[in-house]
Write a protein that holds these residues in place. Structure first.
Motif, short mmCIF file in Angstrom:
data_model
loop_
_atom_site.label_atom_id
_atom_site.label_comp_id
_atom_site.label_asym_id
_atom_site.label_seq_id
_atom_site.Cartn_x
_atom_site.Cartn_y
_atom_site.Cartn_z
N ARG A 83 48.23 41.83 29.96
CA ARG A 83 49.20 42.44 30.86
C ARG A 83 50.59 41.87 30.63
NH1 ARG A 83 45.25 41.36 35.66
NH2 ARG A 83 43.67 42.88 35.13
N ASP A 84 51.56 42.72 30.68
CA ASP A 84 52.96 42.31 30.48
C ASP A 84 53.18 41.65 29.12
OD1 ASP A 84 53.55 43.21 33.10
OD2 ASP A 84 52.87 41.30 33.92
N ALA A 85 52.31 41.96 28.17
CA ALA A 85 52.45 41.41 26.81
C ALA A 85 52.15 42.52 25.81
CB ALA A 85 51.51 40.22 26.62
N PRO A 86 53.12 43.42 25.57
CA PRO A 86 52.87 44.58 24.71
C PRO A 86 52.39 44.22 23.31
CG PRO A 86 55.12 44.64 25.60
CD PRO A 86 54.47 43.41 26.11
N GLU A 87 52.90 43.14 22.74
CA GLU A 87 52.45 42.75 21.39
C GLU A 87 50.98 42.33 21.40
OE1 GLU A 87 55.33 39.79 20.12
OE2 GLU A 87 56.24 41.28 18.79
N LEU A 88 50.58 41.60 22.45
CA LEU A 88 49.17 41.21 22.58
C LEU A 88 48.30 42.44 22.79
CD1 LEU A 88 49.04 37.98 24.80
CD2 LEU A 88 48.10 38.27 22.52
N ALA A 89 48.76 43.37 23.60
CA ALA A 89 47.99 44.59 23.85
C ALA A 89 47.82 45.39 22.56
CB ALA A 89 48.66 45.44 24.94
N ALA A 90 48.89 45.49 21.77
CA ALA A 90 48.81 46.23 20.50
C ALA A 90 47.86 45.53 19.52
CB ALA A 90 50.20 46.36 19.89
N ALA A 91 47.94 44.20 19.45
CA ALA A 91 47.04 43.45 18.57
C ALA A 91 45.59 43.58 19.03
CB ALA A 91 47.46 41.98 18.51
#
Length: 197
Positions: free
Chosen positions: A95-103
């Protein structure tokens, strides 16, 4: 020594490292073998030893694998093992971490493709397995209507059950009971979906 705990991955570097298709194949092969050399893993994934060594070092940089005690007298061989009893990725860490979500999404697609490949190989080779193994194999789909809390509870119960069987099998193997044992893949997905229309 491999930790008996499941590692929670919440950093971008580790998530990107394990999302790489070859690295995930190497991790899976190492998890099954418990310990292995780059040369042994290279044979399993049909890649050059130098490439496998490079990717094992990348996994080690992120704490996903580690050096293991040598299993032979050849001091030139470097042995590897998983650093933990698997790993997990939790939605709240994304959550609130778009790069982590994409990875995480890239990792999910990598895992899904590899799982489909493993199952397709079983379907293609099913006739080569004994009648006992063909009868024991499981393929089912359930479509219950659940709440998010019920789905989470179901996942926890299934995880505990599978962990129990895996630990029993590992203990039996450690005690020398290897007769009739094969690698078994159990893939579970539980997610909400909407019907078309």
């Amino acid at each position: 020594m491999t930790s008996s705990e499941t590692r929670r991955i919440a950093d971008l570097g580790a998530l990107r490292a394990i999302a790489h298709p070859l690295r995930m194949r190497l991790y899976r092969a190492l998890f099954v073998a418990r310990t292995a050399t780059a040369s042994q893993l290279a044979d399993q994934v049909d890649e050059a030893v130098s490439l496998v060594s490079y990717h094992l070092r990348k996994l080690a940089e992120h704490g996903l694998v580690e050096a293991a005690e040598p299993q032979s007298e050849d001091g030139r061989e470097r042995w590897w093992q998983p650093s933990s009893y698997g790993f997990s990725i939790h939605d709240e860490d994304l959550r609130d971490a778009p790069e982590l979500a994409a990875a995480s999404a890239a990792f999910g697609r990598t895992i899904d493709a590899q799982r489909r490949d493993i199952y397709a190989r079983f379907l293609d080779e099913r006739h080569t397995w004994s009648e006992e193994w063909r009868a024991a194999s499981v393929s089912s789909e359930w479509l219950p209507r659940l709440t998010a809390a019920e789905l989470a509870s179901l996942g926890d119960e299934l995880d505990a059950l599978l962990r129990k069987y895996d630990r029993l099998a590992r203990a039996a193997e450690a005690a020398g009971d290897t007769e009739g044992r094969e690698n078994v893949a159990v893939h579970l997905h539980g997610f909400p979906y909407r019907t078309a229309g």
